[in-house]
Structures are given as C-alpha cells and as structure tokens.
Design an enzyme around this catalytic site. Structure first.
Site, PDB file in Angstrom:
ATOM      1  N   HIS A  18     -10.687  -5.049   6.960  1.00  0.00           N
ATOM      2  CA  HIS A  18     -10.602  -5.647   8.294  1.00  0.00           C
ATOM      3  C   HIS A  18     -11.945  -6.205   8.742  1.00  0.00           C
ATOM      4  CE1 HIS A  18      -6.453  -4.645   9.409  1.00  0.00           C
ATOM      5  NE2 HIS A  18      -6.620  -3.524   8.719  1.00  0.00           N
ATOM      6  N   ASP A  65      -2.815  -6.665   9.803  1.00  0.00           N
ATOM      7  CA  ASP A  65      -1.665  -5.760   9.770  1.00  0.00           C
ATOM      8  C   ASP A  65      -0.538  -6.412  10.558  1.00  0.00           C
ATOM      9  OD1 ASP A  65      -3.160  -3.870   8.389  1.00  0.00           O
ATOM     10  OD2 ASP A  65      -3.808  -2.867  10.225  1.00  0.00           O
ATOM     11  N   GLU A  99       0.816   0.615   1.792  1.00  0.00           N
ATOM     12  CA  GLU A  99       0.772   0.024   3.126  1.00  0.00           C
ATOM     13  C   GLU A  99       1.460  -1.349   3.098  1.00  0.00           C
ATOM     14  OE1 GLU A  99      -3.132  -0.125   4.768  1.00  0.00           O
ATOM     15  OE2 GLU A  99      -3.421   2.045   4.745  1.00  0.00           O
ATOM     16  N   TRP A 118       2.395  -3.113   5.398  1.00  0.00           N
ATOM     17  CA  TRP A 118       2.015  -3.916   6.559  1.00  0.00           C
ATOM     18  C   TRP A 118       0.661  -4.602   6.403  1.00  0.00           C
ATOM     19  CZ3 TRP A 118       2.013   1.505   6.553  1.00  0.00           C
ATOM     20  CH2 TRP A 118       0.749   2.110   6.621  1.00  0.00           C
ATOM     21  N   HIS A 119      -0.155  -4.157   5.443  1.00  0.00           N
ATOM     22  CA  HIS A 119      -1.534  -4.634   5.342  1.00  0.00           C
ATOM     23  C   HIS A 119      -1.607  -5.843   4.405  1.00  0.00           C
ATOM     24  CE1 HIS A 119      -6.013  -3.987   5.257  1.00  0.00           C
ATOM     25  NE2 HIS A 119      -5.861  -4.681   4.144  1.00  0.00           N
TER      26      HIS A 119
END
Length: 288
Positions: free
Chosen positions: A200, A207, A256, A258-259
C-alpha cells in the site's frame, strides 16, 4: 499411420464397388474423395506436430508455466528489478518508484518514501466521499482502477474501493494494533505487513469489496460473484490478486482475494495465465 489409413480407404472403396456394382458409383469421384481425406489427415497431423514443437509439450492444464510465452517474453529491462542496499539488516529498495517493485518480507521500502504522483481515482469508495490518504493511488494505477470498475459495471458487477495508499507511519500503527489483537508478533505477520513491507505504501495496491461481502475485507469475498469476477478479469486492466490461495508459503501472507496490485496489463496477463505470484514471476524472468 498415413499408409494404414490409405490402405483402409482403398479397401472400403473396393468392397463398396463389389457389393453395389460399378455402374452405381462414379469411381473417379471416390478416388477424389479418398485423396481429399488423405490430404486432410496429413494437414491435421502436420498441424499437431507444429503445435507440439512450438509449445514444447501438449497443454496438460496442470497449472505449470504456459510455454505459449516465448523465451523473449521472460526477460525484463534491468530498471524493473529491485535495486537494493542492506541497511540495519534490511534489504531496502532504492528504486521504489518502479512500477514492478517487489515489496514483501524480504524487500523493504524506505520509511520516507511517498509516491510523488498520488491522485484520487474516480470510483466509489466504501467510506463515501471522505478525502483521506487511502483514497489515493499513483496516476497509472488510478486510471487502470477506473477502467476496471467500468469494465465490472458493464458486466453488472458493482465494486467498491476500500483502501489504497498507506504511509509508513499509518502502517506502523496498524501493525502495532494487530500485535495487540493477536498477542503475538508472529501471528500478526501473517495478516499485516510490518512498516516498509506493505504494498500500500507504493500507491500501486488497492483493496476492493462489495455489498455481498458487507464492504469488508474477508476471504468470503473470493466466493462472491464480484470476487470471482475480479479473479478472472483484474489482469485485463493491469492488476493481479497479489496473495492468492495456495501460495501462502511463497507470498508469506494468507489468502487475500480483495488485495489487488497494479503491474501493467502485459505483466498481469503473463502472471495470471501462468498462475504465478509476483515472487515466482521474478524468479523466472531474466534481466536484459
């Protein structure tokens, strides 16, 4: 093989003639048909040999590296590799602006690094219109995210951005909070990156979630219609699912769905097609 097929065709013609009489058949037409059949068989065999020779092996759908990419496509300019120096026992990335920066538990971003070209992508966020740092991405990634959301909308998929850019200081606060929650630093490391090791901070990671996942960042997002769409189509817009299921030992993080990490359409497609992580990709490509 071709000779046996030819012999069988001739035998079939002879039997037909004997059983039915030559006056009911045009022998020249039968011979022409036989020649056409032989030509078709030969062409199919030649095509198959050419394909096997090109690919090195037949496609077995085993998830191994797809040799449709030539050796020339498994090379990169040196500028796309991490340039590092060791500082206090850490491998610190000296070129963090690199769009393909490999940020993980072995490669750390400088604590002072802030991307110089952060913008606000024009997409819906889970937290509404608040102007906060996690709303920002680098220009190239932001434009790609807008295209991804438009592509999803065309397929009747509604996505929401949840968290984009995150500073070193913010990551440190999140990491310390996770340690307090789990009670163990080792457990915290499985789900939250330590400061400097979060993608990030690059401004290239985002995300995403959906109403079907209550706008949360949870594994179940991967089983939703929206999550499946992201998995199948993100690469078309330059993003990869950075921490895929079954690759935890390689990435160092839990699954993950979503990432998303922006790497550009060409590299994202190469990674997706060959079922690779970013670590595995850099383990295969060579410097020009």
């Amino acid at each position: 093989m071709l000779k046996r097929i030819t012999y069988a065709l001739l035998l079939n013609i002879t039997l037909i003639i004997i059983l039915s009489g030559c006056n009911q058949f045009d022998l020249s037409q039968l011979i022409e048909q036989r020649t056409a059949d032989e030509t078709q068989i030969k062409n199919e065999q030649t095509k198959k040999v050419d394909e096997i020779g090109k690919n090195g092996q037949e496609d077995s759908n085993t998830g191994d590296v797809n040799d449709d990419f030539s050796e020339n496509e498994w090379v990169l300019e040196e500028e796309y590799f991490n340039q590092v120096e060791i500082s206090d026992g850490l491998s610190v990335i000296l070129n963090p602006e690199n769009i393909l920066s490999l940020v993980n538990k072995e490669h750390t971003l400088p604590s002072v690094y802030i991307p110089p070209d952060l913008v606000k992508p024009n997409v819906p966020f889970s937290f509404g219109d608040l102007d906060v740092p996690k709303r920002y991405l680098r220009v190239e990634a932001g434009e790609a995210l807008e295209n991804l959301f438009m592509g999803a909308k065309k397929d009747s998929i509604q996505l929401f951005a949840v968290s984009g850019y995150r500073s070193y200081v913010t990551q440190e606060a999140i990491y310390q909070a996770q340690i307090r929650k789990t009670g163990e630093e080792e457990l915290a490391n499985q789900t939250v990156a330590i400061p400097g090791q979060s993608e990030h901070q690059t401004g290239l990671a985002i995300d995403v979630s959906s109403h079907s996942a209550q706008l949360r960042l949870v594994e179940s997002f991967g089983e939703t219609e929206e999550g499946r769409w992201v998995q199948e189509h993100a690469h078309e817009y330059g993003f990869i699912v950075r921490y895929p299921k079954g690759k935890e030992e390689i990435t160092g993080y839990q699954y993950e769905p979503w990432h998303l990490r922006y790497v550009g359409v060409e590299i994202a497609t190469q990674i997706f097609t060959n079922n690779l992580t970013l670590e595995e990709f850099f383990g295969k490509v060579k410097k020009l």
